[in-house]
Design a protein around this motif. Structure first.
Motif, short mmCIF file in Angstrom:
data_model
loop_
_atom_site.label_atom_id
_atom_site.label_comp_id
_atom_site.label_asym_id
_atom_site.label_seq_id
_atom_site.Cartn_x
_atom_site.Cartn_y
_atom_site.Cartn_z
N MET A 44 20.58 16.62 54.83
CA MET A 44 21.99 16.73 54.42
C MET A 44 22.07 17.42 53.05
O MET A 44 21.21 17.24 52.20
N ASN A 45 23.11 18.23 52.86
CA ASN A 45 23.37 18.86 51.57
C ASN A 45 24.87 18.90 51.32
O ASN A 45 25.65 18.42 52.16
N LEU A 46 25.29 19.43 50.19
CA LEU A 46 26.72 19.45 49.85
C LEU A 46 27.54 20.15 50.93
O LEU A 46 28.60 19.69 51.34
N VAL A 47 27.04 21.29 51.39
CA VAL A 47 27.77 22.11 52.36
C VAL A 47 27.90 21.40 53.70
O VAL A 47 29.00 21.32 54.28
N SER A 62 21.87 14.56 46.42
CA SER A 62 21.44 13.18 46.17
C SER A 62 22.20 12.58 44.99
O SER A 62 22.65 11.43 45.04
N ASN A 63 22.38 13.36 43.93
CA ASN A 63 23.06 12.82 42.75
C ASN A 63 24.55 12.60 43.01
O ASN A 63 25.11 11.58 42.61
N ALA A 64 25.18 13.54 43.70
CA ALA A 64 26.60 13.38 44.03
C ALA A 64 26.82 12.15 44.92
O ALA A 64 27.73 11.34 44.68
N GLN A 65 25.97 11.98 45.92
CA GLN A 65 26.12 10.86 46.83
C GLN A 65 25.79 9.54 46.15
O GLN A 65 26.49 8.53 46.33
N ASP A 66 24.73 9.53 45.32
CA ASP A 66 24.35 8.30 44.62
C ASP A 66 25.41 7.89 43.60
O ASP A 66 25.71 6.70 43.44
N VAL A 67 26.00 8.86 42.91
CA VAL A 67 27.08 8.57 41.95
C VAL A 67 28.30 8.02 42.69
O VAL A 67 28.91 7.03 42.28
N ALA A 68 28.66 8.67 43.79
CA ALA A 68 29.82 8.22 44.58
C ALA A 68 29.62 6.79 45.07
O ALA A 68 30.53 5.96 45.00
N ASP A 69 28.43 6.50 45.56
CA ASP A 69 28.14 5.15 46.07
C ASP A 69 28.08 4.13 44.94
O ASP A 69 28.59 3.01 45.07
N ALA A 108 33.20 14.61 39.09
CA ALA A 108 34.63 14.74 39.41
C ALA A 108 34.92 15.71 40.55
O ALA A 108 36.06 15.79 41.01
N LEU A 109 33.90 16.45 41.02
CA LEU A 109 34.12 17.38 42.12
C LEU A 109 33.26 17.02 43.34
O LEU A 109 33.78 16.60 44.37
N ASN A 110 31.95 17.13 43.22
CA ASN A 110 31.09 16.89 44.38
C ASN A 110 31.12 15.44 44.87
O ASN A 110 31.17 15.19 46.08
N ALA A 111 31.07 14.49 43.94
CA ALA A 111 31.03 13.07 44.34
C ALA A 111 32.25 12.68 45.18
O ALA A 111 32.09 12.10 46.27
N PRO A 112 33.49 12.96 44.74
CA PRO A 112 34.63 12.60 45.60
C PRO A 112 34.65 13.36 46.92
O PRO A 112 35.01 12.79 47.96
#
Length: 516
Positions: free
Chosen positions: A1-4, A193-200, A225-229
C-alpha cells in the motif's frame, strides 16, 4: 500500500465523501481521484517516466494535491519547493535535484524567467493560474504549458507504473544550519507508513475536518494535515496562508475538528483579540510541532479556547513524525510525548550508548519512516544514519514513563564558563513573563566565559526594560543561565512555517561584530 493506492481505495469506497474544501470550491474523493488520474496521464503524455523528478513551486491549493498525487501516480519523484524562494535558491534545488518538469504558480514566472538558459535539464514548465497572476497580467511564454491543458489531455482511468515500497516518492530539501540544503529521499513506504501511523495514533477518521494552513511544501503539513486525513477519509480544509482571523472563521463555519500549527501560530491565535472559545467549539484536537512550544503558551491557549494541544516531534528525514503526546493517557506539558506506533526513539551519548532515564543525550530514531538517505550525498547519509538509526542532532531526555523532552538543538547549546545552557530553558522563563509575546535565545562570544546568553524579545509593554527582564530571569534561573543582554525587536525572524530562526539572529550578531 502507498499514498496513491490508498487514496484510490478511499475513492472507490466513498466516492461522494468530501475530500477537500478550498475557498468557494470543494471536491469529493471520486472527483479528486479522477483529477489525479487525468493529470498523471497528462504528465505521461509529456514524457514523464518512472523515476523522473518533478518539482512543485506551489502554495496551498488543490493544484498542490493534484500535482503531488498525480506525479507520484505517474511514477515520478516529487520535489516540493517554497515558491517564495529566490531565483538562486530555486536554481540550486532544480539543478541539484535533476528536475525534468516544474509545476509552478503563475506568480513565480518572473523568478523562473531569471533562470532562462540555466536549466538545461528542465523540459517542461507547467503553469497554474491564480487570481494574483491574472490581476498582474503575467505573460506565459509559449514553451510553458498550462496546468488546465495538461489536465485536459489526460485519460481516465490511468493507473501508471507499478510503485514499489523502496521507490523514492518525494525529495525534501532541508535548510540545515550550515552549507547548501540537503535532499532527504523519502520512499513510498516512508510517507505512507508515517501518514497512516499518525492518523491512527491521533485517531483521525472520516468525521474529521482538518485545517491545513501550514505550507503544504513543508513536511509537517504534508504528512499531518494533508496525507494523514486523506488516508482515513477525512476532509482537508485548505487555507492558502495563515491568518488568525481566517483560521477562526473556517473553524467556526466548517466545524473544524483538528488544527495543526507551529508555536508561533498558536501565539498569534492566542493574542488575536476577536478569537473566542466558541470558534473552536467543534475542535477536538490541536497539534503542535516544528519547534518546542513554551509551556506558558500551551497552558494559556488551552485555558482560553478549551481545547487540548498535543505536542509532537518530527524532522524531514523521518517523514517527519516520531513522537506525539498520546490521547489515551495523561498529556505532559513540555513533552513531545511518546513514540508513535512502529517508530522507536532512544537517547544516546557520544558513543551511541543508551543513557539512563532523565539524562540528556542525542535523540536517535528508527522505523519505516526513516529516509533512504540524502540525494547524491553518501557521506552525509552515512554520518546521519548509523546501524539503521537516524541521528537527529537534537538533545533530549526521557522520563520513566517513556515521555521524551527536547532540551535543544545540539548545535544551539550555549556553553557559559564550562556550564551547558539550553536556549529553550531560558526561553521558557521569558515566555512566562506576562509582557513577553515572543522570545529567542542565542549564545554570543564572551571574553571571560567563552559564551554569554543573549535574548531577543517582542513585548506588548513598551515600558518593559532590559533590566526588569534580566531581574525576572534572575529569580528563576541559575546565575550562569541569566541573560547578559536583552534586545527588544518589533518581530523575530521566522521561516515560512512560522518557526523562529535563531540562526538568522546568530548571523546578525556575526555580521555586526565583523563590521566593528
Amino acid at each position: 500500500m502507498n499514498l496513491v493506492s490508498r487514496l484510490q481505495q478511499i475513492a472507490t469506497q466513498k466516492p461522494d465523501k468530501q475530500a477537500y474544501m478550498f475557498e468557494q470550491t470543494s471536491a469529493t474523493y471520486g472527483e479528486l481521484n479522477g483529477a489525479i488520474m487525468k493529470f498523471a496521464s497528462g504528465l505521461a503524455k509529456l514524457g514523464v517516466n518512472k523515476g523522473d523528478h518533478v518539482a512543485l513551486l506551489l502554495g496551498n491549493s488543490p493544484y498542490f494535491i493534484v500535482s503531488l498525487y498525480g506525479a507520484m501516480r505517474a511514477g515520478a519523484t516529487v520535489i516540493p519547493i517554497n515558491p517564495i524562494y529566490t531565483a538562486d535558491e530555486i536554481h540550486y534545488i532544480l539543478t541539484n535535484g535533476d528536475v525534468k518538469v516544474v509545476i509552478a504558480l503563475d506568480v513565480v514566472i518572473p523568478t523562473l524567467m531569471k533562470l532562462d538558459g540555466r536549466l538545461p535539464n528542465v523540459e517542461h514548465i507547467i503553469i497554474c493560474e491564480t487570481p494574483q497572476g491574472k490581476e498582474h497580467g503575467i505573460f506565459v511564454p509559449e514553451k510553458m504549458k498550462s496546468f488546465t491543458n495538461v489536465l485536459a489531455t489526460g485519460d481516465v482511468p490511468f493507473f501508471g507504473p507499478e510503485l514499489h515500497d523502496d521507490d523514492v516518492a518525494v525529495i525534501l530539501y532541508t535548510s540545515g544550519t550550515t552549507g547548501k540544503p540537503k535532499g532527504a529521499m523519502l520512499t513510498h513506504k516512508n510517507l505512507y507508513s508515517n501518514a497512516q501511523d499518525v492518523a491512527d495514533y491521533l485517531k483521525i477518521n472520516e468525521d474529521d475536518r482538518v485545517i491545513a494552513t501550514l505550507p503544504m511544501f513543508h513536511v509537517f503539513c504534508l504528512t499531518v494535515a494533508l496525507n494523514a486525513p486523506l488516508m482515513n477519509g477525512g476532509t482537508v480544509l485548505i487555507l492558502p496562508k495563515f491568518s488568525p482571523g481566517e483560521v477562526f472563521k473556517v473553524a467556526r463555519e466548517q466545524k473544524a475538528t483538528v488544527f495543526a500549527g507551529v508555536p508561533t501560530m498558536y501565539n498569534f491565535l492566542y493574542q488575536y483579540p476577536d478569537g473566542k472559545a466558541e470558534d473552536f467549539a467543534h475542535m477536538r484536537l490541536c497539534i503542535s510541532g516544528g519547534a518546542s512550544m513554551p509551556v506558558a503558551l500551551l497552558k494559556n491557549f488551552e485555558k482560553k479556547f478549551q481545547v487540548i494541544i498535543s505536542e509532537g516531534y518530527g524532522l524531514s528525514e523521518a517523514s517527519p513524525v516520531t513522537c506525539f503526546n498520546p490521547l489515551d493517557r495523561p498529556r505532559k506539558p513540555g513533552s513531545i510525548g511518546t513514540s508513535i506506533m512502529n517508530v522507536e526513539n532512544k537517547i544516546v551519548n557520544e558513543l551511541g550508548e543508551e543513557v539512563p532515564v532523565g539524562e540528556v543525550g542525542e535523540l536517535i530514531v528508527r522505523g519505516p519512516n526513516v529516509m533512504k538517505g540524502y540525494y547524491k550525498m553518501p557521506e552525509e547519509t552515512a554520518h546521519t544514519i548509523r546501524d539503521g538509526w537516524l541521528y537527529t542532532g537534537d538533545l533530549a531526555k526521557m522520563d520513566e514513563e517513556g515521555y521524551f523532552y527536547i532540551v535543544d538543538r545540539k548545535k544551539d547549546m550555549i556553553i557559559v564558563g564550562g556550564y551547558n545552557v539550553y536556549p529553550r530553558e531560558v526561553e521558557e522563563v521569558l515566555y512566562s513573563h506576562p509582557d513577553v509575546v515572543e522570545a529567542a535565545v542565542i549564545g554570543v562570544p564572551d571574553p571571560n566565559f567563552g559564551e554569554a546568553v543573549k535574548c531577543y524579545v517582542v513585548s506588548k509593554n513598551q515600558q518593559l526594560t532590559e533590566q526588569q527582564l534580566i531581574a525576572y530571569c534572575s529569580e528563576h534561573l541559575a546565575k550562569y543561565k541569566v541573560p547578559s543582554s536583552i534586545e527588544f525587536l518589533e518581530e523575530l525572524p521566522k521561516n515560512t512555517t512560522g518557526k523562529i530562526l535563531r540562526r538568522a539572529l546568530k548571523e546578525q550578531v556575526i555580521s555586526q561584530s565583523g563590521a566593528m
